[in-house]
Design an enzyme around this catalytic site. Structure first.
Site, PDB file in Angstrom:
ATOM      1  N   GLY A 127      47.934 -57.112  39.504  1.00  0.00           N
ATOM      2  CA  GLY A 127      47.408 -55.807  39.094  1.00  0.00           C
ATOM      3  C   GLY A 127      48.463 -54.766  38.748  1.00  0.00           C
ATOM      4  N   GLU A 342      53.460 -67.237  62.413  1.00  0.00           N
ATOM      5  CA  GLU A 342      53.670 -65.784  62.273  1.00  0.00           C
ATOM      6  C   GLU A 342      53.295 -65.048  63.563  1.00  0.00           C
ATOM      7  OE1 GLU A 342      55.395 -64.858  59.872  1.00  0.00           O
ATOM      8  OE2 GLU A 342      55.128 -66.612  58.594  1.00  0.00           O
ATOM      9  N   HIS A 345      56.258 -65.230  65.896  1.00  0.00           N
ATOM     10  CA  HIS A 345      57.298 -64.239  65.553  1.00  0.00           C
ATOM     11  C   HIS A 345      56.908 -62.855  66.058  1.00  0.00           C
ATOM     12  CE1 HIS A 345      59.935 -66.541  63.016  1.00  0.00           C
ATOM     13  NE2 HIS A 345      59.041 -66.799  62.086  1.00  0.00           N
TER      14      HIS A 345
HETATM   15  P1  ATP Z   1      51.989 -60.111  35.461  1.00  0.00           P
HETATM   16  O1  ATP Z   1      53.009 -59.954  36.529  1.00  0.00           O
HETATM   17  O2  ATP Z   1      51.724 -61.533  35.118  1.00  0.00           O
HETATM   18  O3  ATP Z   1      52.224 -59.229  34.269  1.00  0.00           O
HETATM   19  P2  ATP Z   1      50.140 -58.202  36.574  1.00  0.00           P
HETATM   20  O4  ATP Z   1      50.506 -58.012  37.989  1.00  0.00           O
HETATM   21  O5  ATP Z   1      50.572 -57.151  35.604  1.00  0.00           O
HETATM   22  O6  ATP Z   1      50.571 -59.652  36.080  1.00  0.00           O
HETATM   23  P3  ATP Z   1      47.535 -57.566  35.631  1.00  0.00           P
HETATM   24  O7  ATP Z   1      47.812 -57.899  34.206  1.00  0.00           O
HETATM   25  O8  ATP Z   1      47.509 -56.124  35.984  1.00  0.00           O
HETATM   26  O9  ATP Z   1      48.556 -58.355  36.546  1.00  0.00           O
HETATM   27  O10 ATP Z   1      46.169 -58.222  36.116  1.00  0.00           O
HETATM   28  C1  ATP Z   1      45.482 -59.167  35.324  1.00  0.00           C
HETATM   29  C2  ATP Z   1      43.998 -58.998  35.517  1.00  0.00           C
HETATM   30  O11 ATP Z   1      43.641 -59.364  36.848  1.00  0.00           O
HETATM   31  C3  ATP Z   1      43.530 -57.575  35.359  1.00  0.00           C
HETATM   32  O12 ATP Z   1      43.242 -57.253  34.020  1.00  0.00           O
HETATM   33  C4  ATP Z   1      42.294 -57.540  36.232  1.00  0.00           C
HETATM   34  O13 ATP Z   1      41.196 -58.068  35.534  1.00  0.00           O
HETATM   35  C5  ATP Z   1      42.629 -58.510  37.354  1.00  0.00           C
HETATM   36  N1  ATP Z   1      43.159 -57.824  38.541  1.00  0.00           N
HETATM   37  C6  ATP Z   1      44.371 -58.030  39.106  1.00  0.00           C
HETATM   38  N2  ATP Z   1      44.531 -57.271  40.201  1.00  0.00           N
HETATM   39  C7  ATP Z   1      43.410 -56.542  40.325  1.00  0.00           C
HETATM   40  C8  ATP Z   1      42.961 -55.547  41.252  1.00  0.00           C
HETATM   41  N3  ATP Z   1      43.709 -55.154  42.272  1.00  0.00           N
HETATM   42  N4  ATP Z   1      41.735 -55.016  41.069  1.00  0.00           N
HETATM   43  C9  ATP Z   1      40.951 -55.402  40.048  1.00  0.00           C
HETATM   44  N5  ATP Z   1      41.305 -56.319  39.131  1.00  0.00           N
HETATM   45  C10 ATP Z   1      42.510 -56.905  39.258  1.00  0.00           C
END
Ligand code: ATP
Length: 504
Positions: A127, A342, A345
């Site tokens: 995310g 864990e 620890h």
């Molecule tokens: P990368 O490191 O591969 O770029 P990222 O961390 O940027 O990945 P995102 O592209 O933000 O990941 O997430 C991909 C999709 O997963 C989002 O478009 C969403 O649909 C879903 N998603 C990921 N995390 C969340 C969250 N915390 N809440 C809601 N949806 C999420």
């Protein structure tokens, strides 16, 4: 060109055909001006229509692509914090930044500078991009997305000029959130290899970060899966100085994410989101979103009006099976071993009081299957012999717990063994804390002493392991309570740990 010629020929032949049928020449010479004009208009309309029909597929495609682009732009703008589930700590961390973008005058009046750059790091699909986009949504700022790989070019100077134009554009569009994904593509440590194009691009990024001031209402957010590879210059104060870990969600966060993604979908009443969250241990937000989507596709395929448990089970299976080679979801048996490891620890660390425990987790991230997050109440410059012994006891407590509970040891302690051997070796060779006396062993003073040093190191480790085991055996009920709580909740905060220890 050929197409146009064909269309023209078609019109002419059609015209001749109609003409011969209706004796058009007679009609034209003997009719009134009104009939003549309408005939001309009719012919023009017919040719225009034919032309339009001929072009339709192209136009439709272009139009639909444009609409898609627009839709995508709008979608990006429309992400808010409510759409990002389970990352409450991250949202809290970003509070000042969003406030700054909303009310910059408040900060400029005080002469306060807000961090220019934030670096999100953590596993893929957790995310990071979504969160950056939500910041722009919440603050009504423009969102500019770029990926590090876009700046990687064969020709020296191209990447740098792209960085320059990105920042120029952002300044024109302020308030603005610049998001650069895959930062490692441009930001890897300059000492690691000799790549003048990448170095120039990175230098340009550093120049741009230094170039705009904190009042310019621009926030740059970077994201990487591997922060340890990034150049130190990039992470120093004044640049990407806020480092925020965005990890895989725990069971509660998974539930929230599933709720966000099922929000507008017709679920059957029997669907238990909590149960799905429990089953999807170790999965990222992106994988959870994928499961919901797959379940919806299964429901459409089976001609159902709602998405039911069966569809979710099939979707989980599909995602898990698809993931096995890449990112295996750990088995129940492994989960139990990790939980006890864990818990061991955390318990020994807490009893010896050499650590302040903030969080215990069995949510896998990176290479590790679980972790105990500690925080020191004060900076330490000196460590006593006893404290070093206790540190080793805590490090070895994971393995000790495994041995006590399962009568078997696993590979999970590898990193702990590396660390404890290192401390024991330092105690003997650098701090003079063994029966070999108050002296150091290195360089020319090492030779001939190797076997004595090994014996001393082994002794420290073996004694610490025994002590660790006896602490756990005396507190077996606590060990079980912590591990079982971990198995059901996956994450325990320091406060919850205190409650467990008090209640029982
Ligand atoms: P990368 O490191 O591969 O770029 P990222 O961390 O940027 O990945 P995102 O592209 O933000 O990941 O997430 C991909 C999709 O997963 C989002 O478009 C969403 O649909 C879903 N998603 C990921 N995390 C969340 C969250 N915390 N809440 C809601 N949806 C999420």
């Amino acid at each position: 060109m050929i197409k146009k010629l064909l269309v023209s020929l078609l019109i002419i032949s059609l015209f001749l055909l109609i003409g011969s049928f209706l004796n058009l020449e007679y009609l034209y010479t003997h009719s009134t001006p009104i009939i003549k004009t309408s005939l001309i208009i009719f012919i023009i309309c017919i040719s225009f229509l034919i032309k339009k029909i001929n072009q339709k597929p192209e136009l439709m495609l272009v139009n639909s692509l444009r609409q898609e682009e627009k839709k995508e732009e709008n979608n990006q703008k429309k992400v808010y914090f409510k759409d990002v589930a389970g990352l409450d700590e991250v949202k809290e961390d970003l509070q000042e930044i969003t406030d700054f973008l909303k009310f910059p005058e408040k900060y400029s009046k005080m002469g306060a500078k807000i961090p220019k750059g934030v670096m999100f790091y953590g596993p893929p699909g957790t995310g990071k991009t979504l969160m950056a986009s939500a910041i722009s949504g919440e603050t009504n700022a423009n969102f500019m997305y770029a990926s590090g790989s876009e700046f990687v070019e064969k020709y020296v100077g191209v990447g740098a000029s792209r960085i320059r134009s990105l920042f120029e554009k952002a300044k024109k569009q302020a308030p603005c959130v610049i998001f650069i994904d895959e930062m490692d593509a441009i930001g890897v440590s300059r000492s690691s290899d000799n790549n003048s194009e990448r170095d120039q691009t990175l230098n340009q990024l550093l120049v741009e970060l230094d170039g705009f001031n904190s009042y310019e209402n621009i926030i740059v957010i970077g994201a990487t899966n591997r922060i340890e590879l990034l150049d130190e210059a990039l992470l120093r104060p004044g640049r990407f100085d806020r480092h925020i870990y965005v990890g895989n969600p725990n069971v509660r966060a998974r539930e929230d994410i599933l709720r966000v993604h099922t929000r507008n979908k017709p679920l059957s009443k029997s669907v238990n989101i909590k149960e799905i969250a429990r089953k999807t241990h170790g999965m990222s937000g992106a994988q959870l979103a994928n499961i919901v989507n797959e379940a919806a596709i299964f429901a459409v395929r089976d001609n159902r009006s709602t998405i039911g448990n069966e569809e979710f089970n099939k979707a989980i299976e599909r995602v898990v099976a698809g993931l096995k080679t890449k990112n295996a979801v750990i088995s129940e048996k492994e989960k139990r071993i990790v939980a006890y490891h864990e818990a061991g620890h955390a318990l020994v660390g807490r009893i010896l009081n050499n650590e302040l425990i903030e969080k215990i987790s069995i949510v896998p991230h990176g290479q590790s299957l679980g972790f105990v997050l500690n925080s020191s109440s004060e900076d330490r410059f000196l460590m006593t012999k006893q404290e070093l012994h206790q540190k080793i006891q805590t490090l070895l407590a994971g393995r000790a717990a495994e041995e006590i509970i399962f009568n078997e040891i696993s590979t999970g302690a590898q990193n702990d063994l590396v660390k404890s051997t290192e401390i024991a070796q330092q105690m003997v060779c650098e701090y003079g804390m063994s029966s070999l006396g108050n002296r150091t062993f290195n360089g020319k003073f090492l030779s001939g002493y190797e076997s004595y040093i090994n014996k001393e190191v082994n002794l420290i480790i073996e004694n610490s392991y025994k002590d660790s085991k006896s602490i756990l055996l005396k507190n077996l009920n606590y060990l079980k309570l912590i591990a079982e709580r971990l198995l059901s909740e996956e994450t325990i905060s320091g406060r919850e740990l205190e409650k467990i220890l008090k209640v029982s």
